[in-house]
Design a protein around this motif. Structure first.
Motif, short mmCIF file in Angstrom:
data_model
loop_
_atom_site.label_atom_id
_atom_site.label_comp_id
_atom_site.label_asym_id
_atom_site.label_seq_id
_atom_site.Cartn_x
_atom_site.Cartn_y
_atom_site.Cartn_z
N ARG A 120 0.83 -1.20 0.00
CA ARG A 120 0.00 0.00 0.00
C ARG A 120 0.87 1.25 0.00
NH1 ARG A 120 -4.64 1.18 4.49
NH2 ARG A 120 -2.80 1.74 5.75
N ALA A 121 2.01 1.19 0.68
CA ALA A 121 2.93 2.32 0.67
C ALA A 121 3.39 2.62 -0.76
CB ALA A 121 4.14 2.04 1.56
N GLU A 122 3.65 1.57 -1.52
CA GLU A 122 4.11 1.75 -2.90
C GLU A 122 3.04 2.43 -3.75
OE1 GLU A 122 6.02 -0.66 -6.69
OE2 GLU A 122 5.46 -1.75 -4.89
N VAL A 123 1.81 1.93 -3.68
CA VAL A 123 0.77 2.51 -4.53
C VAL A 123 0.41 3.91 -4.05
CG1 VAL A 123 -1.27 1.61 -3.33
CG2 VAL A 123 -1.35 1.96 -5.79
N ARG A 124 0.48 4.16 -2.76
CA ARG A 124 0.24 5.52 -2.27
C ARG A 124 1.28 6.48 -2.81
NH1 ARG A 124 -1.62 4.98 4.16
NH2 ARG A 124 -3.86 5.08 3.71
N LEU A 125 2.52 6.05 -2.83
CA LEU A 125 3.58 6.93 -3.34
C LEU A 125 3.36 7.22 -4.82
CD1 LEU A 125 6.12 8.42 -2.45
CD2 LEU A 125 7.45 6.42 -3.12
N GLU A 126 2.98 6.19 -5.58
CA GLU A 126 2.78 6.38 -7.02
C GLU A 126 1.57 7.26 -7.33
OE1 GLU A 126 2.97 3.41 -9.85
OE2 GLU A 126 4.98 2.77 -9.30
N THR A 127 0.62 7.33 -6.40
CA THR A 127 -0.57 8.16 -6.64
C THR A 127 -0.48 9.50 -5.93
OG1 THR A 127 -1.71 7.00 -4.82
CG2 THR A 127 -2.10 6.20 -7.05
N ASP A 136 2.62 4.18 6.30
CA ASP A 136 2.61 2.72 6.17
C ASP A 136 3.99 2.12 6.39
OD1 ASP A 136 -0.09 2.42 5.72
OD2 ASP A 136 0.07 2.38 3.55
N LEU A 137 5.01 2.77 5.85
CA LEU A 137 6.36 2.26 6.03
C LEU A 137 6.80 2.33 7.49
CD1 LEU A 137 8.07 3.77 2.86
CD2 LEU A 137 7.50 1.37 3.26
N GLU A 138 6.44 3.39 8.16
CA GLU A 138 6.80 3.52 9.57
C GLU A 138 6.08 2.48 10.41
OE1 GLU A 138 5.93 7.65 10.32
OE2 GLU A 138 8.03 8.24 10.00
N ARG A 139 4.89 2.08 9.99
CA ARG A 139 4.12 1.07 10.72
C ARG A 139 4.85 -0.27 10.76
NH1 ARG A 139 1.99 -2.70 12.58
NH2 ARG A 139 -0.20 -3.07 13.13
N ILE A 140 5.65 -0.56 9.73
CA ILE A 140 6.36 -1.84 9.67
C ILE A 140 7.87 -1.65 9.80
CG2 ILE A 140 4.56 -2.99 8.32
CD1 ILE A 140 6.24 -2.47 5.81
N GLY A 141 8.29 -0.47 10.27
CA GLY A 141 9.71 -0.15 10.31
C GLY A 141 10.53 -1.10 11.15
N LYS A 142 10.05 -1.44 12.33
CA LYS A 142 10.81 -2.34 13.21
C LYS A 142 10.96 -3.72 12.59
CE LYS A 142 9.77 -0.04 17.59
NZ LYS A 142 9.16 -0.16 18.94
N GLN A 143 9.93 -4.14 11.88
CA GLN A 143 9.94 -5.47 11.27
C GLN A 143 10.92 -5.56 10.10
OE1 GLN A 143 6.03 -6.57 9.93
NE2 GLN A 143 6.61 -8.67 9.41
N TYR A 144 11.07 -4.45 9.37
CA TYR A 144 11.84 -4.50 8.13
C TYR A 144 13.04 -3.56 8.10
CZ TYR A 144 7.94 -7.16 6.28
OH TYR A 144 6.99 -8.12 6.09
N GLU A 145 13.44 -3.03 9.22
CA GLU A 145 14.52 -2.06 9.22
C GLU A 145 15.83 -2.61 8.67
OE1 GLU A 145 15.19 -0.68 13.14
OE2 GLU A 145 15.47 -2.68 14.02
N ASP A 146 15.99 -3.93 8.69
CA ASP A 146 17.20 -4.54 8.15
C ASP A 146 16.99 -5.12 6.75
OD1 ASP A 146 18.74 -3.94 10.38
OD2 ASP A 146 18.12 -5.76 11.43
N SER A 147 15.95 -4.66 6.08
CA SER A 147 15.71 -5.06 4.69
C SER A 147 16.24 -3.98 3.76
CB SER A 147 14.21 -5.26 4.45
OG SER A 147 13.94 -5.27 3.06
N THR A 148 17.13 -4.36 2.86
CA THR A 148 17.66 -3.39 1.90
C THR A 148 16.57 -2.83 1.01
OG1 THR A 148 19.34 -3.04 0.18
CG2 THR A 148 18.25 -5.18 0.19
N TYR A 150 13.32 -2.48 1.81
CA TYR A 150 12.53 -1.53 2.61
C TYR A 150 13.24 -0.18 2.70
CZ TYR A 150 10.59 0.73 6.76
OH TYR A 150 10.04 1.65 7.63
N GLN A 151 14.52 -0.20 2.96
CA GLN A 151 15.27 1.05 3.08
C GLN A 151 15.28 1.82 1.76
OE1 GLN A 151 16.37 2.45 5.77
NE2 GLN A 151 16.05 0.76 7.20
N THR A 152 15.31 1.11 0.64
CA THR A 152 15.25 1.78 -0.66
C THR A 152 13.93 2.51 -0.82
OG1 THR A 152 16.67 0.08 -1.64
CG2 THR A 152 15.40 1.45 -3.16
N ARG A 153 12.84 1.83 -0.49
CA ARG A 153 11.53 2.45 -0.63
C ARG A 153 11.38 3.63 0.33
NH1 ARG A 153 8.75 3.73 -4.68
NH2 ARG A 153 6.54 3.21 -4.65
#
Length: 361
Positions: A120-127, A136-148, A150-153
């Motif tokens: 949803r973060a991706e489609v929100r950014l595109e629109t 949305d990204l902050e909502r899952i930040g702790k879960q994915y903070e070590d994902s390259t 996620y950090q790109t997005r």
């Protein structure tokens, strides 16, 4: 020699690959958990439709995938994974509103569904909803903070929010986690370019293309670097390679139009910039390019509204006020021309400074 390079639009890679990678892993885990919960007939049938939808999604048969996911949802109305995957199929089928609605339904069904938040973060950014994307990204930040990925997005989102220092931090983190992340290299290169750090931009784009010679955004950005050096013919070959990958991408279309103008091929440029604006009427760079086209045709009265539209959309386009002043002066409005050049001079535009010194003293 004046530099009117700013009418070119930087290319940022889309993060559809990230959605695909995360979705494949998470859906399998999420789906397995779902099967453990119960084995009623409707659930079994929903699972079968879901798997058929996945097969069609992998085949890029998006309409068929949507049909199967819809069948799964009819059998299991709270099937979060089916909503998420149907959203992905709709997204890839260019139905942004439908994708957004399905990702939201997936989250409603499972408020902890990280992939749905990411998608949803991706489609929100595109629109154009960068703030919603960040939430949305902050909502899952702790879960994915070590994902390259996620950090790109996250970096892309901060770019849209003009928080460039946080964007830099996110891209740097993405590349610490995965030095060969082509998307992060491409987008950090674009960020460096926007900050006029051309040496760093060139290093990132060069590395991105070494890793993936067909990365369309990196090809587009390489064309920008060459154009900045005045190598318009070489730049044109790179943007054409980008268009070979994404033939209707509005930024690439506009950039090719700009390069054709620089090569005195204005007749070829016009349909490209018009198509770019048809596909994205909010692109300030394309309005700027169309203004340059009308100036090249000695029609400043037609150029001026395009430059003014660009100003409303994004006043940071390089040398915008130089060209506004040029068009105003050519239509006989010296006062407005001097005001535009003064504004350009105040933000460090040498061309505006020269024109103001020549005509406004």
């Amino acid at each position: 020699m004046m530099n009117d390079f700013g009418v070119l639009r930087l290319g940022l890679t889309k993060v559809s690959n990230l959605s695909r990678r995360l979705f494949v892993w998470l859906v399998l885990i999420h789906y397995s958990s779902f099967l453990i919960i119960g084995c009623v007939n409707d659930t079994d049938e929903a699972a079968q439709f879901f798997l058929k939808g996945n097969v069609q999604l992998q085949k890029r048969e998006y309409k068929e995938a949507i049909r199967y996911y819809s069948e799964a949802i009819a059998k299991k109305p709270d099937f979060a994974d089916a909503y998420n995957n149907r959203g992905l199929a709709k997204f890839r089928n260019d139905d942004r509103e439908g994708a957004l609605a399905d990702y939201t339904r997936a989250i409603d069904a499972d408020p902890d569904f990280g992939t749905a938040y990411f998608n949803r973060a991706e489609v929100r950014l595109e629109t154009g909803d960068a703030s919603g994307s960040l939430a949305d990204l902050e909502r899952i930040g702790k879960q994915y903070e070590d994902s390259t990925f996620y950090q790109t997005r996250l970096g892309d989102t901060f770019v849209r929010l003009t928080n460039l220092s946080k964007a830099q931090t996110a891209y740097d983190r993405a590349l610490q986690l995965k030095p060969d992340n082509v998307e992060a290299l491409t987008n950090r290169g674009a960020l460096y370019y926007s900050q006029k750090d051309y040496k760093s931009a060139e290093a990132d784009i060069k590395q991105a293309l070494a890793l993936n010679p067909n990365q369309d955004a990196a090809l587009n950005n390489q064309s920008l670097l060459l154009a900045h050096a005045g190598k318009y013919t070489a730049a044109l070959t790179y943007v054409e390679r980008a268009l070979a990958r994404q033939s209707r991408q509005p930024y690439y279309l506009n950039n090719k139009a700009y390069l054709l103008l620089k090569l005195n091929r204005s007749t070829e440029a016009l349909p490209l910039v018009e198509e770019s604006l048809q596909r994205d009427g909010q692109n300030a760079w394309a309005h700027h390019t169309l203004g340059l086209y009308w100036l090249s045709q000695q029609q400043p009265a037609k150029a001026l509204p395009e430059f003014r539209t660009a100003e409303k959309l994004d006043a940071s386009v390089d040398q915008l006020y130089y060209y506004i002043g040029t068009a105003e002066f050519a239509t006989g409005n010296k006062t407005a021309a001097c005001e535009a050049w003064q504004r350009g001079e105040s933000i460090g535009d040498d061309a505006s400074r020269r024109e103001r010194a020549s005509h406004c003293r």
